[in-house]
Write a protein that holds these residues in place. Structure first.
Motif, PDB file in Angstrom:
ATOM      1  N   ASP A 287       0.653  -1.175   0.413  1.00  0.00           N
ATOM      2  CA  ASP A 287       0.190  -0.120   0.150  1.00  0.00           C
ATOM      3  C   ASP A 287       0.749   1.195   0.014  1.00  0.00           C
ATOM      4  O   ASP A 287       0.723   2.600  -0.351  1.00  0.00           O
ATOM      5  CB  ASP A 287      -0.874  -0.050   1.198  1.00  0.00           C
ATOM      6  N   VAL A 288       1.712   1.311  -0.145  1.00  0.00           N
ATOM      7  CA  VAL A 288       2.841   2.604  -0.146  1.00  0.00           C
ATOM      8  C   VAL A 288       2.892   2.397  -1.652  1.00  0.00           C
ATOM      9  O   VAL A 288       4.009   1.854  -1.517  1.00  0.00           O
ATOM     10  CB  VAL A 288       4.299   2.069   0.555  1.00  0.00           C
ATOM     11  N   LEU A 289       3.129   3.990  -1.595  1.00  0.00           N
ATOM     12  CA  LEU A 289       4.075   3.929  -3.045  1.00  0.00           C
ATOM     13  C   LEU A 289       5.544   5.252  -2.444  1.00  0.00           C
ATOM     14  O   LEU A 289       5.278   5.908  -1.412  1.00  0.00           O
ATOM     15  CB  LEU A 289       2.923   4.815  -3.858  1.00  0.00           C
ATOM     16  N   VAL A 290       6.194   4.995  -3.000  1.00  0.00           N
ATOM     17  CA  VAL A 290       7.406   6.197  -3.868  1.00  0.00           C
ATOM     18  C   VAL A 290       7.419   7.222  -4.590  1.00  0.00           C
ATOM     19  O   VAL A 290       7.311   7.303  -5.465  1.00  0.00           O
ATOM     20  CB  VAL A 290       9.267   5.420  -3.729  1.00  0.00           C
ATOM     21  N   ALA A 291       8.076   8.242  -4.074  1.00  0.00           N
ATOM     22  CA  ALA A 291       8.207   9.785  -4.789  1.00  0.00           C
ATOM     23  C   ALA A 291       9.630   9.905  -4.528  1.00  0.00           C
ATOM     24  O   ALA A 291      10.256   9.405  -3.406  1.00  0.00           O
ATOM     25  CB  ALA A 291       6.822  10.326  -4.393  1.00  0.00           C
ATOM     26  N   LEU A 292      10.099  11.130  -5.545  1.00  0.00           N
ATOM     27  CA  LEU A 292      11.186  11.376  -5.143  1.00  0.00           C
ATOM     28  C   LEU A 292      11.115  13.226  -4.526  1.00  0.00           C
ATOM     29  O   LEU A 292      11.522  13.587  -4.280  1.00  0.00           O
ATOM     30  CB  LEU A 292      12.514  11.508  -6.439  1.00  0.00           C
ATOM     31  N   GLU A 293       9.967  13.729  -5.090  1.00  0.00           N
ATOM     32  CA  GLU A 293       9.181  15.158  -4.634  1.00  0.00           C
ATOM     33  C   GLU A 293       7.941  14.653  -3.948  1.00  0.00           C
ATOM     34  O   GLU A 293       7.103  13.867  -4.025  1.00  0.00           O
ATOM     35  CB  GLU A 293       9.195  15.480  -6.222  1.00  0.00           C
ATOM     36  N   ARG A 294       7.833  15.400  -2.685  1.00  0.00           N
ATOM     37  CA  ARG A 294       6.530  15.731  -2.489  1.00  0.00           C
ATOM     38  C   ARG A 294       5.334  16.078  -4.234  1.00  0.00           C
ATOM     39  O   ARG A 294       5.395  16.713  -4.201  1.00  0.00           O
ATOM     40  CB  ARG A 294       6.507  17.024  -1.840  1.00  0.00           C
ATOM     41  N   PRO A 295       4.455  15.409  -3.418  1.00  0.00           N
ATOM     42  CA  PRO A 295       3.337  15.063  -4.423  1.00  0.00           C
ATOM     43  C   PRO A 295       2.346  16.093  -3.998  1.00  0.00           C
ATOM     44  O   PRO A 295       1.781  16.354  -3.651  1.00  0.00           O
ATOM     45  CB  PRO A 295       2.687  13.298  -4.377  1.00  0.00           C
ATOM     46  N   ARG A 296       1.448  16.789  -4.928  1.00  0.00           N
ATOM     47  CA  ARG A 296       0.763  18.409  -5.237  1.00  0.00           C
ATOM     48  C   ARG A 296      -0.444  18.267  -5.491  1.00  0.00           C
ATOM     49  O   ARG A 296      -1.340  18.459  -4.655  1.00  0.00           O
ATOM     50  CB  ARG A 296       1.440  19.353  -5.160  1.00  0.00           C
ATOM     51  N   THR A 297      -0.419  17.141  -6.239  1.00  0.00           N
ATOM     52  CA  THR A 297      -2.162  17.054  -7.028  1.00  0.00           C
ATOM     53  C   THR A 297      -2.344  15.003  -7.084  1.00  0.00           C
ATOM     54  O   THR A 297      -2.187  15.021  -7.929  1.00  0.00           O
ATOM     55  CB  THR A 297      -2.067  17.687  -8.706  1.00  0.00           C
ATOM     56  N   LEU A 298      -2.093  14.841  -5.728  1.00  0.00           N
ATOM     57  CA  LEU A 298      -2.391  13.317  -5.716  1.00  0.00           C
ATOM     58  C   LEU A 298      -3.761  13.645  -4.685  1.00  0.00           C
ATOM     59  O   LEU A 298      -3.982  13.440  -3.693  1.00  0.00           O
ATOM     60  CB  LEU A 298      -1.196  12.776  -4.845  1.00  0.00           C
ATOM     61  N   SER A 299      -4.531  11.945  -4.737  1.00  0.00           N
ATOM     62  CA  SER A 299      -5.146  12.101  -4.137  1.00  0.00           C
ATOM     63  C   SER A 299      -5.491  11.367  -2.541  1.00  0.00           C
ATOM     64  O   SER A 299      -5.697  11.331  -1.708  1.00  0.00           O
ATOM     65  CB  SER A 299      -6.952  11.367  -4.673  1.00  0.00           C
ATOM     66  N   ALA A 300      -4.193  10.727  -2.875  1.00  0.00           N
ATOM     67  CA  ALA A 300      -3.523  10.445  -1.284  1.00  0.00           C
ATOM     68  C   ALA A 300      -2.972  11.274   0.183  1.00  0.00           C
ATOM     69  O   ALA A 300      -2.179  12.452  -0.645  1.00  0.00           O
ATOM     70  CB  ALA A 300      -2.029   9.548  -1.370  1.00  0.00           C
TER      71      ALA A 300
END
Length: 372
Positions: A287-300
């Motif tokens: 259930d965990v996704l990994v991103a290099l930058e903080r998502p700004r337009t995401l429903s999570a």
């Protein structure tokens, strides 16, 4: 403290297992045929091993070298099996009191206390045939508890129940853990049960201990979960209810990893769980996704800053990425291609992203106080 060391052969199967545990609930976890039931039968005295030692709370129950073998009826061990094994011609009250025959006098809980603990007050006059599977198991647990044991063994007590009955009985087992003051050895191959109940986890594989330690450490090791079950590995977090968002039906939990937003937590009466209540939360690796930058337009709603501390499972199509977030460690199951494309490795700053809807009744528990 519980200390067990056993060497026993039965046909082609060899059990060679040793562990020590001090928590309230020690889970014996592993696939069917790994030796879990044989090990608890040794503790109970139902199986005589070729060699072994069992010590519970400083009392030696078995020591084959010293010639010590305490009989089953003197071990003061309660045993709850997969099936309730109630006496059909007796009422619930009589079945409960049956456990008192061998109990030491003047110790432990009385009938009223056990009935209140397990929610049996309205069932005392009924016969087993008129009970649901979950109710029968609660009576079996109460009967074992009224024997005033020094240790309670539970051998896959929910295995014969459907999902609804499991959801019914799990809060009572958690309450038993928190209030009864009797150490429990709990056998299961269900990750959700182990994560919700256990302080210590002992993983058995082919009759041997593959790993043992605090539940939070063991449950995040994807290498202990074969094949498709690897995604069931994950972090086990201890958080507190910080606030409720009644307008959107959400609850905020705070802890070492930061803040998590989950579906609203309610008590059995339907009211919001009080602020400050401690809860146990499993964040599954899948259930965990990994991103290099903080998502700004995401429903999570749950986005936690962290640092990659390790990678595991690089030989298969997936990899387990351990991410330190504050004072806790989350685990993400990702593809090896994602590891390559994102340049993931120890020391890499990332963001762990978890959907609020990923949390459900299997991943959050706090005794009888919390329902989703």
């Amino acid at each position: 403290m519980i200390a067990v060391a056993v060497a026993h052969r039965r046909g082609a199967f060899a059990l060679e297992a040793a562990f020590t545990a001090e928590g309230r609930v020690t889970a014996l976890f592993g696939r069917s045929g790994s030796g879990k039931s044989t090990l608890v039968d040794v503790i109970a005295g139902l199986v005589r091993p070729q060699a072994g030692r069992v010590v519970v709370d400083g009392v030696t129950l078995l020591d084959t070298r010293a010639g010590v073998r305490v009989p089953v009826h003197r071990r003061r061990i309660g045993y709850v099996f997969q099936d309730a094994r109630l006496l059909p011609h007796l009422s619930v009250r009589q079945n409960l009191l049956f456990g008192r025959w061998l109990a030491p006098r003047g110790e432990g809980p009385d009938l009223a206390a056990v009935a209140e603990l397990l929610g049996l007050g309205d069932l005392l006059a009924r016969r087993p045939a008129g009970l649901s599977g979950g109710e029968r198991q609660r009576v079996a647990i109460g009967r074992a508890l009224l024997a005033r044991p020094r240790l309670l063994l539970m051998d896959e007590p929910l295995a014969a129940l459907d999902e609804a009955r499991k959801a019914e009985i799990l809060p009572y087992v958690a309450r038993l853990r928190d209030e009864a003051r009797v150490p429990i050895v709990y056998v299961s191959h269900a990750v959700a049960e182990v994560a919700r109940l256990a302080d210590t986890v002992v993983v058995l594989d082919g009759g041997r201990v593959a790993a043992a330690g605090p539940a939070a450490e063991i449950l995040r090791r994807a290498d202990l979960f074969p094949g498709r079950e690897a995604g069931e590995a994950g972090a086990l977090l201890h958080l507190r209810v910080a606030a409720h968002d009644e307008a959107f039906g959400l609850t905020r939990l705070d802890g070492a990893a930061g803040s998590l937003t989950v579906p609203r937590l309610r008590d059995p009466a339907g009211a919001p769980v009080r602020v400050g209540t401690s809860v146990r939360v499993r964040v599954r690796a899948r259930d965990v996704l990994v991103a290099l930058e903080r998502p700004r337009t995401l429903s999570a709603r749950n986005i936690l800053a962290g640092t990659v501390v390790s990678l595991a499972g690089a030989e298969g199509p997936h990899a387990a990425v351990e991410i330190a977030c504050g004072g806790a460690v989350l685990v993400a199951q990702v593809t090896r291609r994602a590891v390559h494309d994102l340049g993931l490795g120890p020391g890499r700053a990332v963001f762990a992203v978890v959907k609020s809807v990923a949390f459900d009744a299997e991943t959050i528990g706090a005794g009888t106080e919390v329902e989703i």
